[in-house]
Design a protein around this motif. Structure first.
Motif, PDB file in Angstrom:
ATOM      1  N   UNK A   6      -3.243  17.246  -2.030  1.00 48.70           N
ATOM      2  CA  UNK A   6      -3.228  16.067  -1.585  1.00 48.70           C
ATOM      3  C   UNK A   6      -2.150  16.016  -0.577  1.00 48.70           C
ATOM      4  N   UNK A   7      -1.156  17.017  -0.595  1.00 48.52           N
ATOM      5  CA  UNK A   7       0.045  16.584   0.487  1.00 48.52           C
ATOM      6  C   UNK A   7      -0.367  17.291   1.752  1.00 48.52           C
ATOM      7  N   UNK A   8      -1.428  18.307   1.723  1.00 46.89           N
ATOM      8  CA  UNK A   8      -1.781  19.028   3.131  1.00 46.89           C
ATOM      9  C   UNK A   8      -2.811  18.406   3.814  1.00 46.89           C
ATOM     10  N   UNK A   9      -3.903  18.018   2.707  1.00 46.50           N
ATOM     11  CA  UNK A   9      -5.292  17.751   3.308  1.00 46.50           C
ATOM     12  C   UNK A   9      -5.368  16.008   3.441  1.00 46.50           C
ATOM     13  N   UNK A  10      -5.365  15.451   4.589  1.00 45.72           N
ATOM     14  CA  UNK A  10      -5.230  14.138   4.830  1.00 45.72           C
ATOM     15  C   UNK A  10      -6.512  13.425   4.109  1.00 45.72           C
ATOM     16  N   UNK A  11      -7.477  14.038   4.022  1.00 43.85           N
ATOM     17  CA  UNK A  11      -8.745  13.264   3.384  1.00 43.85           C
ATOM     18  C   UNK A  11      -8.516  13.000   1.931  1.00 43.85           C
ATOM     19  N   UNK A  29       2.451  23.041 -16.133  1.00 45.26           N
ATOM     20  CA  UNK A  29       1.250  23.405 -17.298  1.00 45.26           C
ATOM     21  C   UNK A  29       0.149  22.357 -16.883  1.00 45.26           C
ATOM     22  N   UNK A  30       0.267  21.692 -15.810  1.00 41.20           N
ATOM     23  CA  UNK A  30      -0.721  20.632 -15.525  1.00 41.20           C
ATOM     24  C   UNK A  30      -2.037  21.275 -15.042  1.00 41.20           C
ATOM     25  N   UNK A  31      -3.144  20.474 -15.577  1.00 36.43           N
ATOM     26  CA  UNK A  31      -4.483  21.190 -15.327  1.00 36.43           C
ATOM     27  C   UNK A  31      -5.051  20.028 -14.421  1.00 36.43           C
ATOM     28  N   UNK A  32      -4.869  20.628 -13.010  1.00 37.85           N
ATOM     29  CA  UNK A  32      -5.455  19.574 -11.905  1.00 37.85           C
ATOM     30  C   UNK A  32      -6.788  19.340 -12.006  1.00 37.85           C
ATOM     31  N   UNK A  33      -7.622  20.334 -12.422  1.00 27.58           N
ATOM     32  CA  UNK A  33      -9.006  19.937 -12.449  1.00 27.58           C
ATOM     33  C   UNK A  33      -9.412  18.772 -13.427  1.00 27.58           C
ATOM     34  N   UNK A  34      -8.696  18.909 -14.430  1.00 34.53           N
ATOM     35  CA  UNK A  34      -9.028  17.964 -15.431  1.00 34.53           C
ATOM     36  C   UNK A  34      -8.349  16.551 -15.252  1.00 34.53           C
ATOM     37  N   UNK A  35      -7.683  16.209 -14.233  1.00 38.29           N
ATOM     38  CA  UNK A  35      -6.823  14.878 -14.107  1.00 38.29           C
ATOM     39  C   UNK A  35      -7.712  13.871 -13.447  1.00 38.29           C
ATOM     40  N   UNK A  36      -7.435  12.765 -13.626  1.00 41.06           N
ATOM     41  CA  UNK A  36      -8.054  11.413 -13.270  1.00 41.06           C
ATOM     42  C   UNK A  36      -7.417  10.572 -12.668  1.00 41.06           C
ATOM     43  N   UNK A  37      -8.251  10.047 -11.362  1.00 42.77           N
ATOM     44  CA  UNK A  37      -7.535   8.721 -10.733  1.00 42.77           C
ATOM     45  C   UNK A  37      -8.864   7.663 -10.788  1.00 42.77           C
ATOM     46  N   UNK A  38      -8.645   6.538 -11.519  1.00 42.21           N
ATOM     47  CA  UNK A  38      -9.549   5.529 -11.573  1.00 42.21           C
ATOM     48  C   UNK A  38      -8.773   4.128 -10.738  1.00 42.21           C
ATOM     49  N   UNK A  73       0.690  -1.173  -0.201  1.00 36.32           N
ATOM     50  CA  UNK A  73       0.066   0.030  -0.034  1.00 36.32           C
ATOM     51  C   UNK A  73       0.820   1.175   0.020  1.00 36.32           C
ATOM     52  N   UNK A  74       0.291   2.262  -0.841  1.00 36.13           N
ATOM     53  CA  UNK A  74       1.132   3.551  -0.872  1.00 36.13           C
ATOM     54  C   UNK A  74       0.131   4.593  -0.543  1.00 36.13           C
ATOM     55  N   UNK A  75       0.697   5.886  -0.404  1.00 33.15           N
ATOM     56  CA  UNK A  75      -0.122   6.824  -0.151  1.00 33.15           C
ATOM     57  C   UNK A  75      -0.038   7.758  -1.536  1.00 33.15           C
ATOM     58  N   UNK A  76      -1.297   8.591  -2.004  1.00 38.23           N
ATOM     59  CA  UNK A  76      -1.347   8.959  -3.095  1.00 38.23           C
ATOM     60  C   UNK A  76      -0.332  10.145  -3.295  1.00 38.23           C
ATOM     61  N   UNK A  77       0.181  10.941  -2.336  1.00 36.58           N
ATOM     62  CA  UNK A  77       1.121  11.758  -2.678  1.00 36.58           C
ATOM     63  C   UNK A  77       2.546  11.206  -3.132  1.00 36.58           C
ATOM     64  N   UNK A  78       2.671  10.159  -2.399  1.00 32.72           N
ATOM     65  CA  UNK A  78       3.970   9.550  -3.088  1.00 32.72           C
ATOM     66  C   UNK A  78       3.762   9.040  -4.384  1.00 32.72           C
ATOM     67  N   UNK A  79       2.839   8.614  -4.863  1.00 28.40           N
ATOM     68  CA  UNK A  79       2.715   8.189  -6.312  1.00 28.40           C
ATOM     69  C   UNK A  79       2.407   9.480  -7.192  1.00 28.40           C
ATOM     70  N   UNK A  80       2.012  10.650  -6.636  1.00 28.82           N
ATOM     71  CA  UNK A  80       2.115  11.949  -7.479  1.00 28.82           C
ATOM     72  C   UNK A  80       3.548  12.564  -7.468  1.00 28.82           C
ATOM     73  N   UNK A  81       4.287  12.263  -6.607  1.00 31.35           N
ATOM     74  CA  UNK A  81       5.840  12.731  -6.619  1.00 31.35           C
ATOM     75  C   UNK A  81       6.643  12.019  -7.411  1.00 31.35           C
TER      76      UNK A  81
END
Length: 257
Positions: free
Chosen positions: A130-135, A57-66, A30-38
């Motif tokens: 993602x990094x700052x808010x635990x939820x 230039x990344x558009x965070x609002x249009x990024x997806x996690x499935x 198991x790994x946390x999302x922030x590590x995956x993003x880094x």
């Protein structure tokens, strides 16, 4: 003595927009999302030919996690099959007295039935949030797909609209305009007679579905982000299809732009 359960590995496929290239990240447990993003951001340059720093230039609002495990894929596939069956039944019901609506429904059914990696996880994917808010930083275990997006310059309109002759898609792309509201975009398309004339659903890039007022008597300005989908709902539905609009909106929110 009980045998300890070995942690399952986590696999994450990382994509940039709809490009063919992808990164494959593997973690033994198991790994946390922030590590995956880094890890993904450190290597995302491999997915583009641009020489600048893509992460800027990344558009965070249009990024997806499935979530892409078997259960998630099966759940989504069942939802798609249910909606496909209802849409095609409605198209058959309207075949003779509403042929234009019937044709639009067939295209919509084909679009919504196209495969997706799995079920979307609705989270703010901005790396700072993602990094700052635990939820916003869940533990990931199993297979996932993370798709980064760059900012688009269009919005899409779909649903109860008349499609151009010979069209093989269920939507129309329109140039995104700052401060343009839903009613302004809809002036550029031809709505079907069964379209809702008072409201339109806007699925923002982050998956949030909002009802926007579009009639002269209730029109209120609401911002629409680049990459949003405007869904013009169907009216005059038979009893067997009363929940169809809601189900279509859910499937649209699962789809990348």
């Amino acid at each position: 003595m009980a045998t300890p359960v070995e942690a399952a590995p986590t696999f994450v496929r990382v994509q940039l927009d709809s490009g063919e290239k992808e990164l494959q990240l593997r973690y033994p447990q198991t790994v946390r999302l922030d590590r995956v993003q880094q890890d993904a951001l450190a290597n995302v340059y491999q997915l583009t030919t641009k020489s600048d720093k893509t992460a800027q230039a990344l558009y965070w609002s249009g990024s997806f996690l499935w979530k892409a495990d078997h259960r998630a894929k099966q759940t989504l596939a069942l939802q798609q099959q249910t909606v496909d069956k209802q849409i095609r039944a409605l198209a058959d019901h309207w075949r003779y007295h509403r042929p234009a609506a019937s044709e639009t429904l067939i295209q919509l059914a084909q679009s919504l039935a196209s495969p997706l990696p799995g079920e979307r996880i609705f989270l703010p994917l901005d790396s700072d949030r993602v990094r700052i808010v635990p939820d916003n930083n869940p533990a990931l275990n199993g297979p996932f797909v993370l798709r980064f997006a760059t900012r688009p310059n269009t919005v899409k309109v779909t649903g109860a609209l008349k499609l151009p002759t010979g069209s093989n898609t269920a939507d129309l792309s329109l140039p995104w305009q700052e401060r343009q509201d839903a009613a302004g975009y809809l002036k550029q398309i031809q709505a079907l007679s069964v379209a809702n004339r008072d409201y339109v659903w806007v699925i923002q890039p982050d998956g949030k579905a909002e009802q926007h007022s579009i009639a002269y008597w209730n029109r209120q300005h609401k911002d629409i982000a680049p990459g949003a989908i405007l869904y013009l709902a169907f009216t005059d539905l038979p009893a067997s299809a009363k929940s169809l609009n809601t189900q279509i909106i859910h499937l649209l929110s699962q789809r990348p732009f």
